[in-house]
Design an enzyme around this catalytic site. Sequence first.
Site, PDB file in Angstrom:
ATOM      1  N   SER A  39     -21.229 -42.564  -0.350  1.00 15.36           N
ATOM      2  CA  SER A  39     -19.936 -42.157  -0.909  1.00 15.36           C
ATOM      3  C   SER A  39     -19.193 -43.350  -1.483  1.00 15.36           C
ATOM      4  O   SER A  39     -18.360 -43.193  -2.384  1.00 15.36           O
ATOM      5  CB  SER A  39     -19.086 -41.504   0.186  1.00 15.36           C
ATOM      6  OG  SER A  39     -19.722 -40.357   0.706  1.00 15.36           O
ATOM      7  N   HIS A  76     -13.215 -41.760   3.986  1.00 16.70           N
ATOM      8  CA  HIS A  76     -14.524 -42.058   4.566  1.00 16.70           C
ATOM      9  C   HIS A  76     -15.265 -43.129   3.760  1.00 16.70           C
ATOM     10  O   HIS A  76     -16.220 -43.733   4.277  1.00 16.70           O
ATOM     11  CB  HIS A  76     -15.373 -40.792   4.677  1.00 16.70           C
ATOM     12  CG  HIS A  76     -15.574 -40.060   3.393  1.00 16.70           C
ATOM     13  ND1 HIS A  76     -14.611 -39.252   2.840  1.00 16.70           N
ATOM     14  CD2 HIS A  76     -16.626 -40.010   2.541  1.00 16.70           C
ATOM     15  CE1 HIS A  76     -15.067 -38.725   1.715  1.00 16.70           C
ATOM     16  NE2 HIS A  76     -16.287 -39.179   1.508  1.00 16.70           N
ATOM     17  N   LEU A 125      -9.185 -35.211   5.115  1.00 13.05           N
ATOM     18  CA  LEU A 125      -9.220 -35.061   3.661  1.00 13.05           C
ATOM     19  C   LEU A 125      -8.076 -34.190   3.151  1.00 13.05           C
ATOM     20  O   LEU A 125      -7.580 -33.308   3.835  1.00 13.05           O
ATOM     21  CB  LEU A 125     -10.559 -34.490   3.227  1.00 13.05           C
ATOM     22  CG  LEU A 125     -11.748 -35.440   3.426  1.00 13.05           C
ATOM     23  CD1 LEU A 125     -13.056 -34.759   3.060  1.00 13.05           C
ATOM     24  CD2 LEU A 125     -11.577 -36.716   2.617  1.00 13.05           C
ATOM     25  N   ASN A 185     -19.012 -36.733  -7.376  1.00 11.75           N
ATOM     26  CA  ASN A 185     -20.423 -37.103  -7.200  1.00 11.75           C
ATOM     27  C   ASN A 185     -21.308 -35.923  -6.806  1.00 11.75           C
ATOM     28  O   ASN A 185     -22.462 -36.104  -6.461  1.00 11.75           O
ATOM     29  CB  ASN A 185     -20.561 -38.241  -6.181  1.00 11.75           C
ATOM     30  CG  ASN A 185     -20.093 -37.868  -4.788  1.00 11.75           C
ATOM     31  OD1 ASN A 185     -20.126 -36.713  -4.397  1.00 11.75           O
ATOM     32  ND2 ASN A 185     -19.658 -38.869  -4.033  1.00 11.75           N
ATOM     33  N   LEU A 187     -22.125 -34.075  -4.371  1.00  9.56           N
ATOM     34  CA  LEU A 187     -22.663 -33.779  -3.047  1.00  9.56           C
ATOM     35  C   LEU A 187     -21.627 -34.019  -1.958  1.00  9.56           C
ATOM     36  O   LEU A 187     -21.038 -35.099  -1.874  1.00  9.56           O
ATOM     37  CB  LEU A 187     -23.898 -34.648  -2.773  1.00  9.56           C
ATOM     38  CG  LEU A 187     -25.115 -34.340  -3.648  1.00  9.56           C
ATOM     39  CD1 LEU A 187     -26.208 -35.373  -3.410  1.00  9.56           C
ATOM     40  CD2 LEU A 187     -25.634 -32.937  -3.377  1.00  9.56           C
ATOM     41  N   GLU A 367       4.904 -26.833   3.045  1.00  9.03           N
ATOM     42  CA  GLU A 367       5.277 -27.655   4.192  1.00  9.03           C
ATOM     43  C   GLU A 367       4.365 -28.863   4.370  1.00  9.03           C
ATOM     44  O   GLU A 367       4.808 -29.924   4.821  1.00  9.03           O
ATOM     45  CB  GLU A 367       5.269 -26.807   5.465  1.00  9.03           C
ATOM     46  CG  GLU A 367       6.389 -25.780   5.525  1.00  9.03           C
ATOM     47  CD  GLU A 367       6.074 -24.482   4.799  1.00  9.03           C
ATOM     48  OE1 GLU A 367       6.967 -23.622   4.691  1.00  9.03           O
ATOM     49  OE2 GLU A 367       4.910 -24.345   4.323  1.00  9.03           O
ATOM     50  N   PHE A 392       7.153 -23.030  10.746  1.00  8.56           N
ATOM     51  CA  PHE A 392       6.357 -23.418   9.589  1.00  8.56           C
ATOM     52  C   PHE A 392       5.846 -24.852   9.674  1.00  8.56           C
ATOM     53  O   PHE A 392       4.999 -25.255   8.872  1.00  8.56           O
ATOM     54  CB  PHE A 392       7.152 -23.205   8.301  1.00  8.56           C
ATOM     55  CG  PHE A 392       7.642 -21.791   8.128  1.00  8.56           C
ATOM     56  CD1 PHE A 392       7.003 -20.729   8.765  1.00  8.56           C
ATOM     57  CD2 PHE A 392       8.735 -21.512   7.338  1.00  8.56           C
ATOM     58  CE1 PHE A 392       7.456 -19.426   8.619  1.00  8.56           C
ATOM     59  CE2 PHE A 392       9.193 -20.209   7.184  1.00  8.56           C
ATOM     60  CZ  PHE A 392       8.551 -19.161   7.822  1.00  8.56           C
ATOM     61  N   HIS A 416      15.589 -21.984  13.616  1.00  9.08           N
ATOM     62  CA  HIS A 416      15.111 -20.616  13.824  1.00  9.08           C
ATOM     63  C   HIS A 416      13.928 -20.576  14.794  1.00  9.08           C
ATOM     64  O   HIS A 416      12.857 -20.059  14.485  1.00  9.08           O
ATOM     65  CB  HIS A 416      14.727 -19.972  12.490  1.00  9.08           C
ATOM     66  CG  HIS A 416      15.890 -19.763  11.577  1.00  9.08           C
ATOM     67  ND1 HIS A 416      16.590 -20.811  11.020  1.00  9.08           N
ATOM     68  CD2 HIS A 416      16.490 -18.617  11.136  1.00  9.08           C
ATOM     69  CE1 HIS A 416      17.569 -20.323  10.262  1.00  9.08           C
ATOM     70  NE2 HIS A 416      17.539 -19.007  10.328  1.00  9.08           N
TER      71      HIS A 416
END
Length: 623
Positions: A39, A76, A125, A185, A187, A367, A392, A416
């Site tokens: 990567s 990564h 990610l 890339n 993959l 959010e 939320f 709330h």
Amino acid sequence: MTTITRADIGLDTVAELAAQLRVDAIRASTSAGSGHPTSSMSAADLLAVLVARHLRYDWDHPDDPRNDHLIYSKGHASPLAYSVFKAVGVVGDEELIHGYRRFGQRLQGHPTPILPWVDVATGSLGQGLPDGVGVALAGKYLDREPYRVWVLCGDSEMAEGSIWEALDKASHYRLSNLIAIVDVNRLGQRGETDLGWDLDAYAARADAFGARVIAVDGHDLAAVDDALTEATDPGDAPTVILAKTVKGKGFSEIENQNGWHGKPLPPDMARRAIAELGGERDLTLRGPRPSGDGGRRGAAPAGSPAPVAYELGAKVATRKAYGDALVALGASDPRVVALDGEVSNSTYADEFAEAYPGRYFEMYIAEQQMVAAATGLAVRGYKPFASTFAAFFTRAHDFIRMGAISGVDLRLAGSHAGVEIGADGPSQMALEDLAMFRAVHGSTVLCPADGTSAVALTNAMAANPGISYLRTTRGAYPVLYHDGETFPIGGAKLLRHSDRDRVTLVGTGVTLHACLAAAELLATTGIQARVIDAYSIKPLDMETLATAAGATGGRIVVAEDHHPEGGLGSAVIDGLVTSGVAELHVAHLAVREMPGSGTGPELMAWAGIDADHIAAAARALLA
């Protein structure tokens, strides 16, 4: 060692740098026995061109406010990031090869701000680009510096909704200083990504979100150089560079081969790969430096906020007190900024928006992006307060925990909460929020019961490190405390106590008022109850609680408008047991069933957390 410091570095030198980055990524990951070399290899040409010719950065002064920002959303690919740091001369070869992914070392598996050249922790990610939106907002609207925010993204994370939230908000705020470089890339971890090399599909999506799109061969250095130059042209939209690359580029045995994600090359393969790439290099170079005087605009020192006062007994919702306090903080400290998720007329963040529109950022119903933008603003030294309905925040939990890993100071306010909100029903009732925030490393969890304490705790959050969470009420409740009362984080308040107390009632927020009413009921039958306002749930005032337990024979009723797991009751019981309280008899009242709609009083009675149930629980302990 060859050192080059010219701002204008030729593409022949860039090619050597790219090869060095690939070699060093292989060396580091093979030495560590883990990592993501393939990567890193796919993006090496992109980073070589960027760092050598476009990234304006003073590597000796990473805090220079003029510096561009480089965020590795594709965290990564840390072997590539650390190889870049070696190439610019801030990390040595010994540390790169023998410090990567080792215990007690700073070159961790994914980059974190333990390194001064890293703004935010990445690795989960879909977060680097949203964080970059916050940094870009600061640059355009607050710092007013011409720095650029470059974000290296992977193609797999383009499936994350948070990436598209980021592009949507970047387009809304016309963040032309934000440039996403997507390493396409093809993959992913287990095979081909959902779009593979279909750059047209990626481009259509990015264009639909308002971005300027540039597609390029990610291994053609001249084309990449042209794309990065075009990305810095003036405009009013973020730029997305779609770079078609090959995973494992540079080593023919594994190029574009599935099954090599997250795997270091065995030593024999590493030797062959390094040979194919032309051997080890020791090139040190630095690209362009930032220009200008670097003066931060609008960063005057903070003063004391103007007092916000309420009359005793007046009914004030703590969400309203939060809004009032935020306005006062904004007047005293220009670094205070506010964000909201399109409910500012309910959280009362709209008061800040009206008073200081230039320091308010509406994130709409996004959010995750709201917390990420707050993170980016914190990176630039601002004090973000972000608010929405407490329920939320659960969808942004990953961003909150990553904020803790990044070491940023975030101030989050959730309104709330609990069954007290009434007719809206369970989808709107935060009954997990206290547990969620307590679990975040180094967090502070606060729950004021009245307007005076809400103002004081909002002020305290402004100077508090780490992740701070303030839970506020929808309903208005009587002011209990005099103006000027102090509420230190980690404290608690004794609202009723005597030498004849037989049971302790512990509440927070709305249940504190129920505890006070229960104490009155008990008093009519001759039972004296001690009442504690546990406004600081994390950290908890164990001294006050332990003293109360000792004074009342260990008999404690804890009432909370929250599920029984992980909230106030868990905090109290854990703390007393850890403190060594020997005699302990606890009744823990919480919302143990799935609620429905109704009035607040109806639902609190149904859940067994109203005054009558608290009093009954106290009598049962005394029996």
